[in-house]
Design an enzyme around this catalytic site. Structure first.
Site, PDB file in Angstrom:
ATOM      1  N   ASP A  38       0.846  -1.192   0.000  1.00  0.00           N
ATOM      2  CA  ASP A  38       0.000   0.000   0.000  1.00  0.00           C
ATOM      3  C   ASP A  38       0.881   1.241   0.000  1.00  0.00           C
ATOM      4  OD1 ASP A  38      -3.255   0.241   1.012  1.00  0.00           O
ATOM      5  OD2 ASP A  38      -2.052   2.066   0.937  1.00  0.00           O
ATOM      6  N   ASP A  64       4.951   3.210  -4.029  1.00  0.00           N
ATOM      7  CA  ASP A  64       4.137   3.487  -5.208  1.00  0.00           C
ATOM      8  C   ASP A  64       4.261   2.299  -6.160  1.00  0.00           C
ATOM      9  OD1 ASP A  64       3.048   4.341  -7.592  1.00  0.00           O
ATOM     10  OD2 ASP A  64       4.155   6.224  -7.677  1.00  0.00           O
ATOM     11  N   ASN A  91      -5.510  -5.064  -6.392  1.00  0.00           N
ATOM     12  CA  ASN A  91      -6.705  -4.334  -5.986  1.00  0.00           C
ATOM     13  C   ASN A  91      -6.531  -2.816  -5.976  1.00  0.00           C
ATOM     14  OD1 ASN A  91      -9.312  -3.890  -4.322  1.00  0.00           O
ATOM     15  ND2 ASN A  91      -7.695  -3.074  -2.999  1.00  0.00           N
ATOM     16  N   TYR A 157     -10.803   6.873 -16.133  1.00  0.00           N
ATOM     17  CA  TYR A 157     -11.050   5.688 -15.311  1.00  0.00           C
ATOM     18  C   TYR A 157     -11.612   4.549 -16.158  1.00  0.00           C
ATOM     19  CZ  TYR A 157     -12.715   2.869 -11.367  1.00  0.00           C
ATOM     20  OH  TYR A 157     -12.939   1.854 -10.477  1.00  0.00           O
ATOM     21  N   LYS A 161      -9.811   0.887 -16.678  1.00  0.00           N
ATOM     22  CA  LYS A 161     -10.429  -0.360 -16.247  1.00  0.00           C
ATOM     23  C   LYS A 161     -10.767  -1.280 -17.418  1.00  0.00           C
ATOM     24  CE  LYS A 161     -10.261   0.157 -11.796  1.00  0.00           C
ATOM     25  NZ  LYS A 161      -9.498  -0.761 -10.930  1.00  0.00           N
TER      26      LYS A 161
END
Length: 253
Positions: A38, A64, A91, A157, A161
């Site tokens: 993370d 990162d 994720n 976005y 995706k």
């Protein structure tokens, strides 16, 4: 359901909060060893402590993930602590400001592609050689309702995706004969800490508003986590290259 996850080395990106944290805890409950990656070090360490409280081994890597050296460090840490990576959960991701294509800035476009598509690609590429050598592995991506349609988010976005969906399918086909399964969940509205900062007069929200009514009930992060663990488990042994909507039927509207 027999998951076969006990003792499996699992990497969860974005594991410090939201869907990633919920997935990390679910894997721990199944007896997996969990490495949380993370950008938020405090959140990652806290989630790792929660995993340990469930009796599972855990660790955290901060950085990162869109940088190759960080992706390599995550893989190396999993190898040093757990002997490799059996399960990768890609994720981590960010939302755009719902801008239409003509309004997307260079900075917004590059950031969304870097975080949502380049980062999971780098980590997937880093773990694949070890999975190929062992002849097994499971990779689960968090895609999005926006990977299935053009009316769930802004241009950046949505493009990122859709790229995730393509990467999932390509990798699944190319590595299926080497014992590796690659799938994704496609969340609809989910209660997480990801926010949308859209301008009041932005073209994107105005154009998308008529379609957003179909979102239905907002999911809890744990509902997505359950689907992620299922796709990573032996119970999904013949599921490969799937992008599974977990959206209360939004994709069916």
């Amino acid at each position: 359901m027999r998951t076969g996850l006990e003792g499996k080395s699992t990497v969860v990106t974005g594991g410090g909060s939201g869907i990633g944290r919920a997935a990390a805890l679910r894997f721990a409950e199944e007896g997996a060893r969990v490495l949380i990656a993370d950008l938020d070090g405090e959140a990652a360490e806290k989630a790792a402590e929660e995993v340990r409280a469930l009796g599972a081994q855990a660790g955290a890597v901060v950085g990162d993930l869109s940088r190759r050296d960080v992706a390599d460090r995550v893989t190396a840490t999993a190898r040093e602590r757990f002997g490799g990576v059996d399960v990768l959960v890609n994720n981590a991701g960010i939302m755009d400001d719902m801008s239409a294509a003509a309004d997307v800035t260079d900075e917004m476009w590059e950031r969304l592609i870097r975080v949502n598509l380049t980062a999971p690609f780098l980590l997937t590429r880093a773990v694949l050689p070890g999975m190929v050598e062992r002849g097994s592995g499971a990779i689960v991506f968090t895609a999005s309702e926006a990977s299935l349609r053009g009316s769930a988010a802004g241009a950046a976005y949505t493009a990122s995706k859709h790229g995730v969906s393509g990467l999932v399918k390509s990798t699944a086909v190319m590595y299926r004969d080497q014992g590796i399964r690659v799938n994704a969940v496609a969340p609809g509205g989910t209660a997480t800490n990801i926010t949308v900062d859209a301008a009041a007069d932005a073209a994107g929200p105005r154009a998308l508003a008529p379609y957003m009514a179909g979102v239905g009930r907002v999911a809890e992060a744990d509902e997505l986590a359950a689907a992620i663990v299922f796709l990573a488990s032996d119970a999904a042994s013949n599921i490969n290259g799937a992008v599974l909507p977990v959206d209360n039927g939004w994709s069916a509207v």
